[in-house]
Scaffold this motif. Structure first.
Motif, PDB file in Angstrom:
ATOM      1  N   UNK A 189       0.827  -1.206   0.000  1.00  0.00           N
ATOM      2  CA  UNK A 189       0.000   0.000   0.000  1.00  0.00           C
ATOM      3  C   UNK A 189       0.862   1.258   0.000  1.00  0.00           C
ATOM      4  N   UNK A 190       1.951   1.231   0.748  1.00  0.00           N
ATOM      5  CA  UNK A 190       2.839   2.395   0.796  1.00  0.00           C
ATOM      6  C   UNK A 190       3.462   2.659  -0.560  1.00  0.00           C
ATOM      7  N   UNK A 191       3.869   1.589  -1.259  1.00  0.00           N
ATOM      8  CA  UNK A 191       4.454   1.764  -2.588  1.00  0.00           C
ATOM      9  C   UNK A 191       3.428   2.314  -3.568  1.00  0.00           C
ATOM     10  N   UNK A 192       2.181   1.843  -3.466  1.00  0.00           N
ATOM     11  CA  UNK A 192       1.130   2.336  -4.359  1.00  0.00           C
ATOM     12  C   UNK A 192       0.829   3.806  -4.075  1.00  0.00           C
ATOM     13  N   UNK A 193       0.830   4.196  -2.796  1.00  0.00           N
ATOM     14  CA  UNK A 193       0.608   5.600  -2.461  1.00  0.00           C
ATOM     15  C   UNK A 193       1.732   6.477  -3.005  1.00  0.00           C
ATOM     16  N   UNK A 194       2.964   5.941  -2.978  1.00  0.00           N
ATOM     17  CA  UNK A 194       4.097   6.699  -3.505  1.00  0.00           C
ATOM     18  C   UNK A 194       3.958   6.942  -4.996  1.00  0.00           C
ATOM     19  N   UNK A 195       3.226   6.058  -5.686  1.00  0.00           N
ATOM     20  CA  UNK A 195       2.989   6.242  -7.121  1.00  0.00           C
ATOM     21  C   UNK A 195       1.819   7.181  -7.388  1.00  0.00           C
ATOM     22  N   UNK A 196       1.153   7.642  -6.328  1.00  0.00           N
ATOM     23  CA  UNK A 196       0.048   8.567  -6.499  1.00  0.00           C
ATOM     24  C   UNK A 196      -1.294   7.903  -6.721  1.00  0.00           C
ATOM     25  N   UNK A 197      -1.402   6.616  -6.419  1.00  0.00           N
ATOM     26  CA  UNK A 197      -2.676   5.923  -6.614  1.00  0.00           C
ATOM     27  C   UNK A 197      -3.651   6.289  -5.511  1.00  0.00           C
ATOM     28  N   UNK A 198      -4.948   6.376  -5.872  1.00  0.00           N
ATOM     29  CA  UNK A 198      -5.983   6.665  -4.904  1.00  0.00           C
ATOM     30  C   UNK A 198      -6.246   5.429  -4.045  1.00  0.00           C
ATOM     31  N   UNK A 199      -6.884   5.674  -2.883  1.00  0.00           N
ATOM     32  CA  UNK A 199      -7.120   4.572  -1.962  1.00  0.00           C
ATOM     33  C   UNK A 199      -8.028   3.504  -2.566  1.00  0.00           C
ATOM     34  N   UNK A 200      -9.066   3.937  -3.294  1.00  0.00           N
ATOM     35  CA  UNK A 200      -9.967   2.970  -3.918  1.00  0.00           C
ATOM     36  C   UNK A 200      -9.247   2.141  -4.980  1.00  0.00           C
ATOM     37  N   UNK A 201      -8.369   2.773  -5.744  1.00  0.00           N
ATOM     38  CA  UNK A 201      -7.622   2.046  -6.773  1.00  0.00           C
ATOM     39  C   UNK A 201      -6.605   1.108  -6.140  1.00  0.00           C
ATOM     40  N   UNK A 202      -6.007   1.528  -5.040  1.00  0.00           N
ATOM     41  CA  UNK A 202      -5.058   0.651  -4.336  1.00  0.00           C
ATOM     42  C   UNK A 202      -5.769  -0.615  -3.873  1.00  0.00           C
ATOM     43  N   UNK A 203      -6.990  -0.449  -3.366  1.00  0.00           N
ATOM     44  CA  UNK A 203      -7.745  -1.602  -2.891  1.00  0.00           C
ATOM     45  C   UNK A 203      -8.082  -2.546  -4.043  1.00  0.00           C
ATOM     46  N   UNK A 204      -8.493  -1.976  -5.193  1.00  0.00           N
ATOM     47  CA  UNK A 204      -8.906  -2.805  -6.330  1.00  0.00           C
ATOM     48  C   UNK A 204      -7.732  -3.433  -7.054  1.00  0.00           C
ATOM     49  N   UNK A 205      -6.664  -2.689  -7.235  1.00  0.00           N
ATOM     50  CA  UNK A 205      -5.589  -3.137  -8.116  1.00  0.00           C
ATOM     51  C   UNK A 205      -4.408  -3.759  -7.394  1.00  0.00           C
ATOM     52  N   UNK A 206      -4.245  -3.481  -6.109  1.00  0.00           N
ATOM     53  CA  UNK A 206      -3.053  -3.947  -5.398  1.00  0.00           C
ATOM     54  C   UNK A 206      -3.401  -4.921  -4.271  1.00  0.00           C
ATOM     55  N   UNK A 207      -4.275  -4.490  -3.356  1.00  0.00           N
ATOM     56  CA  UNK A 207      -4.505  -5.274  -2.143  1.00  0.00           C
ATOM     57  C   UNK A 207      -5.419  -6.470  -2.397  1.00  0.00           C
ATOM     58  N   UNK A 208      -6.588  -6.229  -2.991  1.00  0.00           N
ATOM     59  CA  UNK A 208      -7.543  -7.327  -3.207  1.00  0.00           C
ATOM     60  C   UNK A 208      -6.978  -8.472  -4.056  1.00  0.00           C
ATOM     61  N   UNK A 209      -6.282  -8.184  -5.182  1.00  0.00           N
ATOM     62  CA  UNK A 209      -5.733  -9.316  -5.960  1.00  0.00           C
ATOM     63  C   UNK A 209      -4.790 -10.201  -5.165  1.00  0.00           C
ATOM     64  N   UNK A 210      -4.007  -9.610  -4.260  1.00  0.00           N
ATOM     65  CA  UNK A 210      -3.096 -10.413  -3.448  1.00  0.00           C
ATOM     66  C   UNK A 210      -3.833 -11.118  -2.308  1.00  0.00           C
ATOM     67  N   UNK A 211      -4.864 -10.473  -1.778  1.00  0.00           N
ATOM     68  CA  UNK A 211      -5.621 -11.081  -0.678  1.00  0.00           C
ATOM     69  C   UNK A 211      -6.456 -12.264  -1.148  1.00  0.00           C
ATOM     70  N   UNK A 212      -6.783 -12.330  -2.446  1.00  0.00           N
ATOM     71  CA  UNK A 212      -7.629 -13.404  -2.954  1.00  0.00           C
ATOM     72  C   UNK A 212      -7.029 -14.780  -2.706  1.00  0.00           C
ATOM     73  N   UNK A 213      -5.703 -14.876  -2.680  1.00  0.00           N
ATOM     74  CA  UNK A 213      -5.053 -16.164  -2.419  1.00  0.00           C
ATOM     75  C   UNK A 213      -5.447 -16.719  -1.056  1.00  0.00           C
TER      76      UNK A 213
END
Length: 328
Positions: A189-213
């Motif tokens: 999440x910290x790396x995604x924030x550093x790229x300027x991603x919004x919180x909703x996009x971080x959840x959809x594109x970064x956190x949820x795909x990894x949590x699905x496992x």
């Protein structure tokens, strides 16, 4: 007489290779024999016991009423799980929100629906039209109404069944989703924030795909549990599911055991299909996390410290690097 020297898969000699004999484990063989004997006894008892009345089972296995019950059971399971998954994701995100009101509402929802039996909840949904005769839309806390309708026109027995099942299941799935979200490395999440991603996009594109496992295996178990929980919709009452259909036939012909076997066979068949789908989803979302062999078998470059001329399959090595998700 020349001494025979074995070679590895790359053609390099392996001198003085030790041929170790496997340790004999007679206990495992004895245990396997005992299990096979007991399994054979159970199968023989099921087949030869005349009280099971297998001729009646085969007669009603594809009965029109039974097949209709299978269809409604599947429909209830699918609708309930889809609604529950969507609601569970919302509840899990609310639990992680910085807003205390959202956290409190999510906590109360999970506490209430996990703390009361699903059968009791279904009974209340069956009485919804009695408790709230009309549904209306207007200005809150006033008598002004813009639109209203009879509750029975919307909360039918079928709708009450899947709503009750979905709301109950969402409370359990919310905790599963929350555990999956918490398992993702905070650095992602910290790396995604550093790229300027919004919180909703971080959840959809970064956190949820990894949590699905982590989310998929227990969610698959909950889906199988939901399939069997549909047998409780009689509390609404909804009388078109598989369990009620087989019970109705059994009461009519006075043969409960064969019709219980009919229901069991269909539940086992559907559960088997769901388990296969669950396994496929686990493999899909687990890609990149499993350790793979290196060297010529895994088509991977040599490990650090190995040169191209050295044998790479003298022992079964695995990749020690752990996949950490998306990188910046």
């Amino acid at each position: 007489m020349p001494h025979h020297v074995e070679h590895d898969s790359e053609g390099l000699p392996i001198p003085n290779r030790i041929k170790a004999k496997p340790v004999k484990r007679p206990g495992q063989i004895v245990a396997a024999i005992i299990v096979v004997i007991f399994a054979a006894m159970i199968v023989k008892g099921l087949i030869t016991n005349p009280r099971f009345e297998w001729n009646v089972v085969w007669k009603y296995l594809f009965n029109e009423r039974v097949l209709e019950g299978v269809g409604y059971t599947l429909l209830l399971t699918v609708i309930s799980m889809v609604v529950a998954i969507v609601l569970a994701v919302v509840l899990a995100v609310m639990r992680k929100s910085v807003n205390p009101v959202l956290r409190g509402v999510s906590w109360f929802y999970i506490w209430f629906f996990r703390g009361t039996p699903v059968y009791t909840q279904l009974v209340f949904w069956g009485l919804f039209a009695v408790l709230i005769p009309r549904l209306s839309l207007g200005i809150p806390l006033t008598s002004v109404e813009f639109w209203s309708i009879d509750s029975q026109a919307i909360i039918t027995a079928f709708n009450a069944a899947w709503i009750g099942l979905a709301l109950n299941e969402a409370a359990y799935l919310a905790e599963i989703v929350r555990a999956g979200l918490d398992a993702v490395d905070p650095g992602q999440e910290e790396a995604a924030k550093a790229l300027g991603m919004k919180r909703s996009m971080i959840m959809r594109r970064v956190i949820l795909p990894q949590a699905m496992r982590i989310i998929i295996p227990p969610t698959g178990n909950e889906t199988i549990g939901m399939l069997k929980t549909t047998s409780l919709v009689l509390a609404v009452p909804f009388t078109l599911d598989l369990q009620y259909a087989t019970n109705a036939i059994a009461n009519r012909i006075y043969k409960p055991i064969p019709l219980l076997l009919v229901a069991s066979i269909w539940y086992l068949f559907i559960t088997s299909i769901l388990m296969v789908i669950q396994s496929m989803l686990e493999k899909h979302f687990g890609r990149g996390f499993q350790a793979r062999p290196v060297g010529p078998k895994g088509k991977q470059p040599p490990l650090p410290g190995k040169t191209d001329g050295e044998p790479k399959d003298d022992v079964n090595k695995t990749n020690q690097a752990e996949f950490m998700g998306y990188t910046a």
